[in-house]
Design a protein around this motif. Sequence first.
Motif, PDB file in Angstrom:
ATOM      1  N   SER A  50       0.842  -1.191   0.000  1.00 18.58           N
ATOM      2  CA  SER A  50       0.000   0.000   0.000  1.00 18.58           C
ATOM      3  C   SER A  50       0.878   1.241   0.000  1.00 18.58           C
ATOM      4  O   SER A  50       2.058   1.188   0.372  1.00 18.58           O
ATOM      5  CB  SER A  50      -0.927   0.012   1.221  1.00 18.58           C
ATOM      6  OG  SER A  50      -1.835  -1.076   1.169  1.00 18.58           O
ATOM      7  N   ALA A  51       0.318   2.361  -0.416  1.00 12.95           N
ATOM      8  CA  ALA A  51       1.034   3.634  -0.434  1.00 12.95           C
ATOM      9  C   ALA A  51       0.191   4.681   0.262  1.00 12.95           C
ATOM     10  O   ALA A  51      -1.045   4.661   0.188  1.00 12.95           O
ATOM     11  CB  ALA A  51       1.343   4.067  -1.864  1.00 12.95           C
ATOM     12  N   MET A 168      -4.098  10.096  11.086  1.00 14.09           N
ATOM     13  CA  MET A 168      -4.833   8.896  10.692  1.00 14.09           C
ATOM     14  C   MET A 168      -4.313   7.665  11.428  1.00 14.09           C
ATOM     15  O   MET A 168      -5.086   6.834  11.894  1.00 14.09           O
ATOM     16  CB  MET A 168      -4.730   8.712   9.177  1.00 14.09           C
ATOM     17  CG  MET A 168      -5.441   7.499   8.628  1.00 14.09           C
ATOM     18  SD  MET A 168      -5.392   7.441   6.814  1.00 14.09           S
ATOM     19  CE  MET A 168      -3.602   7.272   6.547  1.00 14.09           C
ATOM     20  N   TYR A 169      -2.985   7.563  11.551  1.00 15.31           N
ATOM     21  CA  TYR A 169      -2.391   6.384  12.178  1.00 15.31           C
ATOM     22  C   TYR A 169      -2.718   6.296  13.664  1.00 15.31           C
ATOM     23  O   TYR A 169      -2.711   5.198  14.236  1.00 15.31           O
ATOM     24  CB  TYR A 169      -0.878   6.387  11.970  1.00 15.31           C
ATOM     25  CG  TYR A 169      -0.435   5.765  10.666  1.00 15.31           C
ATOM     26  CD1 TYR A 169       0.218   4.534  10.639  1.00 15.31           C
ATOM     27  CD2 TYR A 169      -0.665   6.400   9.454  1.00 15.31           C
ATOM     28  CE1 TYR A 169       0.630   3.962   9.451  1.00 15.31           C
ATOM     29  CE2 TYR A 169      -0.261   5.838   8.250  1.00 15.31           C
ATOM     30  CZ  TYR A 169       0.385   4.617   8.255  1.00 15.31           C
ATOM     31  OH  TYR A 169       0.786   4.053   7.064  1.00 15.31           O
ATOM     32  N   ARG A 171      -5.438   6.468  14.949  1.00 12.77           N
ATOM     33  CA  ARG A 171      -6.730   5.787  15.086  1.00 12.77           C
ATOM     34  C   ARG A 171      -6.603   4.284  14.845  1.00 12.77           C
ATOM     35  O   ARG A 171      -7.567   3.548  15.058  1.00 12.77           O
ATOM     36  CB  ARG A 171      -7.739   6.379  14.111  1.00 12.77           C
ATOM     37  CG  ARG A 171      -8.020   7.861  14.317  1.00 12.77           C
ATOM     38  CD  ARG A 171      -8.937   8.380  13.227  1.00 12.77           C
ATOM     39  NE  ARG A 171     -10.186   7.644  13.177  1.00 12.77           N
ATOM     40  CZ  ARG A 171     -11.026   7.669  12.132  1.00 12.77           C
ATOM     41  NH1 ARG A 171     -10.718   8.374  11.066  1.00 12.77           N
ATOM     42  NH2 ARG A 171     -12.151   6.975  12.154  1.00 12.77           N
ATOM     43  N   PHE A 172      -5.453   3.824  14.396  1.00  8.11           N
ATOM     44  CA  PHE A 172      -5.287   2.404  14.073  1.00  8.11           C
ATOM     45  C   PHE A 172      -5.099   1.574  15.335  1.00  8.11           C
ATOM     46  O   PHE A 172      -4.359   1.969  16.246  1.00  8.11           O
ATOM     47  CB  PHE A 172      -4.074   2.185  13.169  1.00  8.11           C
ATOM     48  CG  PHE A 172      -4.211   2.761  11.781  1.00  8.11           C
ATOM     49  CD1 PHE A 172      -5.414   3.301  11.342  1.00  8.11           C
ATOM     50  CD2 PHE A 172      -3.138   2.760  10.907  1.00  8.11           C
ATOM     51  CE1 PHE A 172      -5.538   3.837  10.069  1.00  8.11           C
ATOM     52  CE2 PHE A 172      -3.252   3.284   9.634  1.00  8.11           C
ATOM     53  CZ  PHE A 172      -4.449   3.825   9.210  1.00  8.11           C
ATOM     54  N   ASP A 173      -5.740   0.408  15.384  1.00  6.61           N
ATOM     55  CA  ASP A 173      -5.433  -0.538  16.458  1.00  6.61           C
ATOM     56  C   ASP A 173      -4.205  -1.347  16.057  1.00  6.61           C
ATOM     57  O   ASP A 173      -3.658  -1.182  14.967  1.00  6.61           O
ATOM     58  CB  ASP A 173      -6.637  -1.439  16.757  1.00  6.61           C
ATOM     59  CG  ASP A 173      -7.122  -2.214  15.530  1.00  6.61           C
ATOM     60  OD1 ASP A 173      -6.323  -2.405  14.591  1.00  6.61           O
ATOM     61  OD2 ASP A 173      -8.292  -2.620  15.507  1.00  6.61           O
ATOM     62  N   ASP A 174      -3.753  -2.222  16.948  1.00  9.59           N
ATOM     63  CA  ASP A 174      -2.497  -2.943  16.720  1.00  9.59           C
ATOM     64  C   ASP A 174      -2.541  -3.794  15.452  1.00  9.59           C
ATOM     65  O   ASP A 174      -1.553  -3.850  14.703  1.00  9.59           O
ATOM     66  CB  ASP A 174      -2.174  -3.827  17.923  1.00  9.59           C
ATOM     67  CG  ASP A 174      -1.794  -3.027  19.149  1.00  9.59           C
ATOM     68  OD1 ASP A 174      -1.430  -1.845  18.976  1.00  9.59           O
ATOM     69  OD2 ASP A 174      -1.873  -3.566  20.266  1.00  9.59           O
ATOM     70  N   ARG A 175      -3.659  -4.444  15.187  1.00  7.37           N
ATOM     71  CA  ARG A 175      -3.731  -5.349  14.035  1.00  7.37           C
ATOM     72  C   ARG A 175      -3.623  -4.576  12.719  1.00  7.37           C
ATOM     73  O   ARG A 175      -3.002  -5.045  11.769  1.00  7.37           O
ATOM     74  CB  ARG A 175      -5.037  -6.145  14.061  1.00  7.37           C
ATOM     75  CG  ARG A 175      -6.271  -5.271  14.016  1.00  7.37           C
ATOM     76  CD  ARG A 175      -7.555  -6.042  14.016  1.00  7.37           C
ATOM     77  NE  ARG A 175      -8.688  -5.130  13.835  1.00  7.37           N
ATOM     78  CZ  ARG A 175      -9.930  -5.546  13.634  1.00  7.37           C
ATOM     79  NH1 ARG A 175     -10.204  -6.836  13.588  1.00  7.37           N
ATOM     80  NH2 ARG A 175     -10.903  -4.654  13.471  1.00  7.37           N
ATOM     81  N   LEU A 180      -0.219  -1.658   8.109  1.00  7.23           N
ATOM     82  CA  LEU A 180      -0.088  -0.438   7.309  1.00  7.23           C
ATOM     83  C   LEU A 180       1.089   0.441   7.706  1.00  7.23           C
ATOM     84  O   LEU A 180       1.416   1.386   6.987  1.00  7.23           O
ATOM     85  CB  LEU A 180      -1.379   0.383   7.392  1.00  7.23           C
ATOM     86  CG  LEU A 180      -2.563  -0.151   6.573  1.00  7.23           C
ATOM     87  CD1 LEU A 180      -3.787   0.745   6.752  1.00  7.23           C
ATOM     88  CD2 LEU A 180      -2.205  -0.259   5.095  1.00  7.23           C
ATOM     89  N   ARG A 181       1.722   0.149   8.827  1.00  9.24           N
ATOM     90  CA  ARG A 181       2.833   0.975   9.260  1.00  9.24           C
ATOM     91  C   ARG A 181       3.989   0.920   8.260  1.00  9.24           C
ATOM     92  O   ARG A 181       4.764   1.862   8.138  1.00  9.24           O
ATOM     93  CB  ARG A 181       3.310   0.527  10.641  1.00  9.24           C
ATOM     94  CG  ARG A 181       4.418   1.357  11.242  1.00  9.24           C
ATOM     95  CD  ARG A 181       4.000   2.787  11.476  1.00  9.24           C
ATOM     96  NE  ARG A 181       2.972   2.931  12.498  1.00  9.24           N
ATOM     97  CZ  ARG A 181       2.520   4.106  12.937  1.00  9.24           C
ATOM     98  NH1 ARG A 181       2.989   5.230  12.421  1.00  9.24           N
ATOM     99  NH2 ARG A 181       1.573   4.164  13.868  1.00  9.24           N
ATOM    100  N   THR A 182       4.087  -0.185   7.517  1.00 11.77           N
ATOM    101  CA  THR A 182       5.176  -0.334   6.544  1.00 11.77           C
ATOM    102  C   THR A 182       4.795   0.179   5.148  1.00 11.77           C
ATOM    103  O   THR A 182       5.594   0.056   4.216  1.00 11.77           O
ATOM    104  CB  THR A 182       5.582  -1.810   6.431  1.00 11.77           C
ATOM    105  OG1 THR A 182       4.438  -2.593   6.044  1.00 11.77           O
ATOM    106  CG2 THR A 182       6.128  -2.328   7.750  1.00 11.77           C
ATOM    107  N   ALA A 183       3.603   0.728   5.002  1.00 14.99           N
ATOM    108  CA  ALA A 183       3.209   1.271   3.700  1.00 14.99           C
ATOM    109  C   ALA A 183       4.174   2.378   3.279  1.00 14.99           C
ATOM    110  O   ALA A 183       4.683   3.131   4.120  1.00 14.99           O
ATOM    111  CB  ALA A 183       1.781   1.817   3.769  1.00 14.99           C
TER     112      ALA A 183
END
Length: 340
Positions: A50-51, A168-169, A171-175, A180-183
């Motif tokens: 993803s980008a 945006m990040y 709001r992300f949960d661990d899963r 997406l952290r490596t996008a």
Amino acid sequence: MIVALVSRMITDARVLDPEFLPNDVVQRDAEINLLSSVLRPAVEGNPSDSAVLHGPSGTGKTCIAQYTLDKLHQSTLELNTQYVNCWEDHSHFSVLYRILDGLDKTLDIHRQSTPQEVLLDRLHDYDGPPYIIILDEADQLDTTDVLYELVRTRKLSMILIANDPDVMYTRFDDRLDSRLRTATRIEFDAYSIDALTAILQDRARWGLHPDAVTTEQLQWIADAAVGDARVAIGTLRQAAQRADRESETILDEHLEAAVPEAKAEIKQKNISRLTRDQRILYNIITDTDSISMGDLYDQYTAEVANPKTKRMVRNYLQKLSHYNLIESIGEHRGRRYRPI
């Protein structure tokens, strides 16, 4: 008898629309090349990463994403693509519906009665060609759960577009964070005067009569737009429309009048796209000289039946600030919000 109206200035009004996607994009070669390399595996029939495209408004994020996908699609027929504007489709259901609609799988889906699980099953059962989704204004999503469903879907890749990805990040949960952290992040800085001038020259070449505007005038527009291509292109269009009624060429006075008109047009469009909660917050702020977060949240919760959390409201306020609808003054507990 019908008399055709011939413009003395404009040969193709579409080209002077800030949202028009040209056949060839000037500027942003580095960003196009990087995004193409990230998505290249999809063209070859493999999953791609993803980008995340991020930066201020008016820096070409949406244009470059759509342009790059168009070019990739031209290189292979075995590729599906879809654009989703999350400012308009921000609920879990509506995003899934838009994505399935790009695959012609919504003919028997009813927005009011079809269970969301039906859409999820169809998405997870997808086994066609690689599918690349643009999620524009991804930070507008009501819930990030839909992103988790998308990253779990085979052969599906995402281009997320946001002003500030860090917001945006949060709001992300661990899963989801782990996926997406490596996008690949692609940053879009504000355009320089030279870059905006080149963009305007291209639009003028295809959208205006020859000699309608000078290079010096385009440079003036680029300087006045302060790095925002939407303002620059909107100013050129407004000036051309005004000159079309008054003279043979665009005059400096037309440019000076066009800048506030272009900014007002963009502001009104941004206001019209606000969600219900964002509109309520914006209206509260515009009714005051300035207001603290505490007082703003109290008034907001008094007006809505199911208010969003303070964290989500802060995200909304950052979005309003990114689009120059409000500004914040002060720091931390002393921060206040006021209209622009």
